[in-house]
Design an enzyme around this catalytic site. Structure first.
Site, PDB file in Angstrom:
ATOM      1  N   CYS A 177       1.936   3.249   5.277  1.00  0.00           N
ATOM      2  CA  CYS A 177       1.670   4.021   6.492  1.00  0.00           C
ATOM      3  C   CYS A 177       2.107   5.476   6.383  1.00  0.00           C
ATOM      4  O   CYS A 177       1.743   6.284   7.225  1.00  0.00           O
ATOM      5  CB  CYS A 177       2.339   3.355   7.699  1.00  0.00           C
ATOM      6  SG  CYS A 177       4.133   3.269   7.583  1.00  0.00           S
ATOM      7  N   GLU A 205       6.618   1.079  15.323  1.00  0.00           N
ATOM      8  CA  GLU A 205       6.451   1.917  14.137  1.00  0.00           C
ATOM      9  C   GLU A 205       5.009   1.728  13.671  1.00  0.00           C
ATOM     10  O   GLU A 205       4.661   0.697  13.110  1.00  0.00           O
ATOM     11  CB  GLU A 205       7.421   1.518  13.027  1.00  0.00           C
ATOM     12  CG  GLU A 205       7.305   2.411  11.805  1.00  0.00           C
ATOM     13  CD  GLU A 205       8.124   1.915  10.622  1.00  0.00           C
ATOM     14  OE1 GLU A 205       7.951   2.500   9.529  1.00  0.00           O
ATOM     15  OE2 GLU A 205       8.893   0.966  10.773  1.00  0.00           O
TER      16      GLU A 205
END
Length: 376
Positions: free
Chosen positions: A258, A224
């Site tokens: 993010c 991720e």
């Protein structure tokens, strides 16, 4: 393994890590696939670990950052993940059921089905921006699938890492869940262990290192990773509402997220209005910054310097840079590692900010004339 590490390695060496993994694997093989009740109980204990120690985790994260809103930590690290973990727990029995193959596959009286099977021992390498959230969620998923878990906490949020390491044994046998601390060398060794699966959250550059290390043992990896998150404001959108929402989204965790807006594409004729509303929103949100306990600091000096460097590089190369700093405050401030919310315009490909993930309280605004131009 992080470019922004400021600490030395402590805690674990390679032989110790391998011994930990061997202990987990022997226990997994001896006990066999766990029942629904065991899996749910492990998830329950993981949530108990989090909820019983919420105040301590919030305090540890504030110490790691220097300044981090307790309310924001409570929401993003605890409250915000409860429903996800509950969803996982409630579906364990359903996800464990075998899947019958289509009747056409039953040739010659044979029957076939796919049985979900635990892998064994799953490694989780957590990031520093949400150091609790992003280890608890993958660990709960691994428990649901019937696996044992080893977690490598980020060395950058060292107080949070040490707290997790200290409290975990109160809730788990070390063959169920173990917590590893230490710096880049420990992280590299952890990534090179022969896990049955490895989960990593972090930057693309470190993700590439993790992938290479895991490949030596053919370990499947879930990555991720961060990126450049664009937001396109279409013609006809409510420009004031869009600008206010984007400004607020950019500032979550001081922009160290993010998935928050990285740069915004706005119709040319609406750019000035958009910027005006962003500026107004940011001033309303943060009438003070340096002494504001709810304004998140850069996590460490290295990340502070990197973000300031991105802005300086853009300015030198011709960008228009506007720091939305409260009157009388001199920002960026190295002592508190706080950077004012900053609007950057007139970006081009010569600038590092055009390609690098910002991970700070900076919003880049670009105009477009046609939607296809924005897409391109």
């Amino acid at each position: 393994m992080s470019a922004t590490d400021e600490r030395t390695d402590v805690g674990h060496d390679v032989p110790t890590l391998q011994a930990m993994l061997d202990l987990h694997r022997r226990a997994f093989l001896a006990d066999g696939p766990p029942t629904v009740a065991v899996r749910q109980n492990r998830i329950d204990r993981l949530m108990a670990l989090l909820l019983d120690n919420t105040a301590a985790f919030i305090e540890a994260m504030a110490a790691d950052y220097g300044t981090r809103s307790g309310a924001a930590s409570l929401f993003t690290e605890v409250v915000g993940i409860i429903s996800v973990v509950e969803h996982t727990r409630s579906h364990v029995r359903q996800w464990m059921r075998p899947t019958k193959l289509m009747p056409v596959a039953r040739w010659g009286g044979l029957r076939a089905e796919v049985q979900p099977t635990p892998l064994g021992v799953v490694g989780v390498i957590g990031p520093w921006n949400f150091p609790v959230n992003l280890v608890v969620l993958p660990a709960s998923a691994a428990f649901a699938a019937g696996n044992r878990v080893m977690i490598k906490m980020s060395e950058i949020t060292a107080n949070t890492a040490e707290l997790m390491k200290a409290v975990a044994p109160r809730y788990f046998d070390p063959t169920e869940l173990d917590v590893v601390t230490g710096g880049p060398d420990v992280a590299a060794a952890f990534a090179g262990l022969p896990f049955d699966h490895l989960f990593f959250t972090g930057s693309p550059s470190v993700g590439a290192q993790v992938q290479r290390a895991a490949a030596q043992n053919l370990v499947p990896v879930t990555l991720e990773l961060g990126g450049k998150n664009p937001v396109v404001v279409a013609r006809g959108a409510d420009i004031r509402r869009s600008a206010a929402r984007i400004a607020r989204g950019r500032m979550v965790n001081g922009g160290q997220v993010c998935v928050c807006p990285d740069y915004v594409l706005v119709p040319d004729e609406q750019v000035d209005t958009f910027v005006d509303v962003v500026r107004e929103t940011l001033r309303d949100m943060f009438p003070s910054i340096i002494a504001n306990p709810d304004y998140c600091s850069s996590v460490n000096q290295a990340n502070f310097d990197r973000v300031v460097g991105l802005v300086d590089d853009a300015r030198v190369n011709g960008a228009r840079v506007e720091a939305v700093a409260p009157e009388g405050e001199s920002l960026p401030d190295r002592e508190t590692r706080k950077i004012a919310p900053t609007i950057v315009r007139d970006i081009d490909d010569r600038m590092r900010i055009a390609d690098e993930e910002i991970f700070g309280p900076i919003v880049s605004v670009l105009g477009y004339s046609r939607l296809n131009e924005a897409i391109d």
